[in-house]
Write a protein that holds these residues in place. Structure first.
Motif, PDB file in Angstrom:
ATOM      1  N   ALA A  31       0.636   1.279  38.870  1.00 28.19           N
ATOM      2  CA  ALA A  31       1.625   0.619  39.721  1.00 28.19           C
ATOM      3  C   ALA A  31       2.104   1.551  40.825  1.00 28.19           C
ATOM      4  O   ALA A  31       2.267   1.145  41.986  1.00 28.19           O
ATOM      5  CB  ALA A  31       2.804   0.137  38.882  1.00 28.19           C
ATOM      6  N   ASN A  32       2.324   2.820  40.486  1.00 37.41           N
ATOM      7  CA  ASN A  32       2.754   3.777  41.508  1.00 37.41           C
ATOM      8  C   ASN A  32       1.662   3.993  42.557  1.00 37.41           C
ATOM      9  O   ASN A  32       1.951   4.146  43.752  1.00 37.41           O
ATOM     10  CB  ASN A  32       3.116   5.107  40.847  1.00 37.41           C
ATOM     11  N   SER A  36       2.047   3.244  46.551  1.00 37.74           N
ATOM     12  CA  SER A  36       1.777   4.207  47.624  1.00 37.74           C
ATOM     13  C   SER A  36       0.787   3.641  48.635  1.00 37.74           C
ATOM     14  O   SER A  36       0.905   3.881  49.841  1.00 37.74           O
ATOM     15  CB  SER A  36       1.241   5.508  47.027  1.00 37.74           C
ATOM     16  N   GLN A  37      -0.187   2.855  48.164  1.00 35.56           N
ATOM     17  CA  GLN A  37      -1.133   2.243  49.093  1.00 35.56           C
ATOM     18  C   GLN A  37      -0.448   1.225  49.991  1.00 35.56           C
ATOM     19  O   GLN A  37      -0.732   1.144  51.189  1.00 35.56           O
ATOM     20  CB  GLN A  37      -2.275   1.573  48.323  1.00 35.56           C
ATOM     21  N   LEU A  42       2.650   0.395  55.963  1.00 36.68           N
ATOM     22  CA  LEU A  42       3.836   0.168  56.778  1.00 36.68           C
ATOM     23  C   LEU A  42       3.934   1.230  57.858  1.00 36.68           C
ATOM     24  O   LEU A  42       3.531   2.377  57.664  1.00 36.68           O
ATOM     25  CB  LEU A  42       5.090   0.200  55.897  1.00 36.68           C
ATOM     26  N   PRO A  43       4.492   0.876  59.021  1.00 37.21           N
ATOM     27  CA  PRO A  43       4.687   1.892  60.060  1.00 37.21           C
ATOM     28  C   PRO A  43       5.709   2.915  59.616  1.00 37.21           C
ATOM     29  O   PRO A  43       6.529   2.653  58.734  1.00 37.21           O
ATOM     30  CB  PRO A  43       5.186   1.071  61.264  1.00 37.21           C
ATOM     31  N   PRO A  44       5.676   4.126  60.214  1.00 38.78           N
ATOM     32  CA  PRO A  44       6.598   5.181  59.764  1.00 38.78           C
ATOM     33  C   PRO A  44       8.049   4.789  59.896  1.00 38.78           C
ATOM     34  O   PRO A  44       8.873   5.150  59.076  1.00 38.78           O
ATOM     35  CB  PRO A  44       6.242   6.368  60.675  1.00 38.78           C
ATOM     36  N   LYS A 181       6.229  -6.198  52.263  1.00 39.60           N
ATOM     37  CA  LYS A 181       7.559  -5.745  51.847  1.00 39.60           C
ATOM     38  C   LYS A 181       7.947  -6.342  50.500  1.00 39.60           C
ATOM     39  O   LYS A 181       8.499  -5.646  49.630  1.00 39.60           O
ATOM     40  CB  LYS A 181       8.596  -6.129  52.911  1.00 39.60           C
ATOM     41  N   ALA A 182       7.658  -7.647  50.320  1.00 37.80           N
ATOM     42  CA  ALA A 182       7.992  -8.276  49.040  1.00 37.80           C
ATOM     43  C   ALA A 182       7.187  -7.660  47.897  1.00 37.80           C
ATOM     44  O   ALA A 182       7.723  -7.392  46.808  1.00 37.80           O
ATOM     45  CB  ALA A 182       7.736  -9.781  49.123  1.00 37.80           C
ATOM     46  N   GLU A 183       5.897  -7.410  48.149  1.00 42.67           N
ATOM     47  CA  GLU A 183       5.080  -6.786  47.111  1.00 42.67           C
ATOM     48  C   GLU A 183       5.541  -5.357  46.827  1.00 42.67           C
ATOM     49  O   GLU A 183       5.480  -4.892  45.685  1.00 42.67           O
ATOM     50  CB  GLU A 183       3.613  -6.790  47.545  1.00 42.67           C
ATOM     51  N   THR A 184       6.013  -4.674  47.857  1.00 41.34           N
ATOM     52  CA  THR A 184       6.526  -3.319  47.644  1.00 41.34           C
ATOM     53  C   THR A 184       7.753  -3.336  46.745  1.00 41.34           C
ATOM     54  O   THR A 184       7.897  -2.510  45.835  1.00 41.34           O
ATOM     55  CB  THR A 184       6.871  -2.679  48.999  1.00 41.34           C
ATOM     56  N   VAL A 185       8.646  -4.297  46.987  1.00 36.29           N
ATOM     57  CA  VAL A 185       9.844  -4.403  46.139  1.00 36.29           C
ATOM     58  C   VAL A 185       9.451  -4.716  44.700  1.00 36.29           C
ATOM     59  O   VAL A 185       9.985  -4.131  43.744  1.00 36.29           O
ATOM     60  CB  VAL A 185      10.789  -5.482  46.712  1.00 36.29           C
TER      61      VAL A 185
END
Length: 318
Positions: A31-32, A36-37, A42-44, A181-185
């Protein structure tokens, strides 16, 4: 444009591909790695909560110029003078601004062409000597205008198609960004959920080990378990068959019950009448006291005597 789109699809394909790991690698590590991928896409500036991705302020130069020079008359109907929302321009407000400025510049262009044409005609008429245009020159000018208009129309169509493609690409990128963003959360929450699930699995395994000593059926092998399941299914089928038979017998039993209830009501009525008659006879006997035999009792004795005489005369046995 095509190469940019291909690069975006390639990056999203790498992000959506499953994370491969060795059997010894835990789910939390996977998951981690996936997190990270996703964050690498995402832009900086988007990693900083203070500088999220926002809509480009296309109307900033116009608003700044309008604020520097105060107009003599306030125009509340002008979109450029209206206040923007605190969070910045929205897609709908930008679209309204662009439509307003497009109409405004179209009117300005028409006014400019009209004014320049009038000025040329006036100068040609009042000039010394006056400008005389021959029909041949008009025909050549019309031909050149047709060619220029055709080129301009093709360029406009090309620009319109390019703008349409850019708008479509922008919408797709915005949707992808929101999805990332939703998947990152969700991925940030996933390690904790995995640990909680592992603890729950361990607890259930311990409870199962404790319960296995009390129930021997839980320790059966697969073959015997399937055999036991088959027996239970046959028992359920037998119970279903008996239940269906009872359901078929229910209407007949219901009718019989109604008939018995009718007979019972008749017997109850007779019993009530007999009880009332007995109470009445007892009351009369009590009221008679020592004055002799009650009239009803005397009448009964007379009836019994008459019956005995008739039986003797007619020689009736019984």
């Amino acid at each position: 444009m095509q190469s940019l789109n291909d690069r975006q699809h390639t990056k999203m394909g790498r992000a959506n591909s499953p994370v491969k790991g060795t059997p010894s690698q835990s789910l939390t590590t996977r998951a981690n790695t996936a997190l990270s991928q996703l964050q690498s896409l995402l832009p900086p500036s988007s990693n900083d909560e203070e500088s999220p991705i926002t809509i480009i302020r296309l109307s900033a130069p116009i608003i700044s110029s309008a604020s520097n020079s105060e107009p003599p008359v306030s125009r509340n109907s002008d979109i450029s003078n209206t206040s923007l929302p605190p969070s910045g321009p929205t897609p709908s407000s930008l679209e309204a601004d662009l439509l307003h400025y497009k109409e405004l510049f179209s009117k300005l262009r028409f006014s400019y062409v009209e004014q320049v044409t009038k000025e040329k005609f006036i100068r040609a008429i009042v000039g010394d000597p006056p400008l005389i245009v021959t029909p041949q020159e008009n025909a050549e000018l019309e031909d050149s205008n047709k060619i220029a208009k055709a080129e301009l129309k093709s360029l406009k169509n090309e620009v319109a198609d390019m703008v349409k493609d850019l708008e479509q690409m922008g919408r797709e990128l915005a949707k992808r960004y929101e999805r990332v963003k939703a998947e990152t959360v969700r991925l940030k929450e996933l390690p904790g959920r995995i640990e909680q699930s592992e603890r729950e699995i361990s607890r259930l395994k311990q409870e199962q080990q404790v319960a296995e000593g009390s129930k021997a059926e839980l320790n059966l092998p697969l073959a015997k378990t399937l055999q036991l399941v088959g027996e239970k299914k046959r028992q359920m089928q037998e119970l279903d068959r008996q239940l269906e038979q009872l359901r078929n017998q229910a209407p007949r039993k219901r009718k019989e019950m109604e008939r018995l209830q009718g007979e019972l009501m008749g017997l109850e009525q007779k019993r009530a009448n007999a009880t009332a008659a007995a109470k009445e006879a007892k009351r009369r006997k009590v009221n008679a006291g020592g004055r002799g035999v009650d009239e009803l009792e005397a009448r009964g004795r007379w009836y019994r005597g008459s019956e005995a005489v008739l039986r003797g005369v007619l020689d009736i046995q019984g």
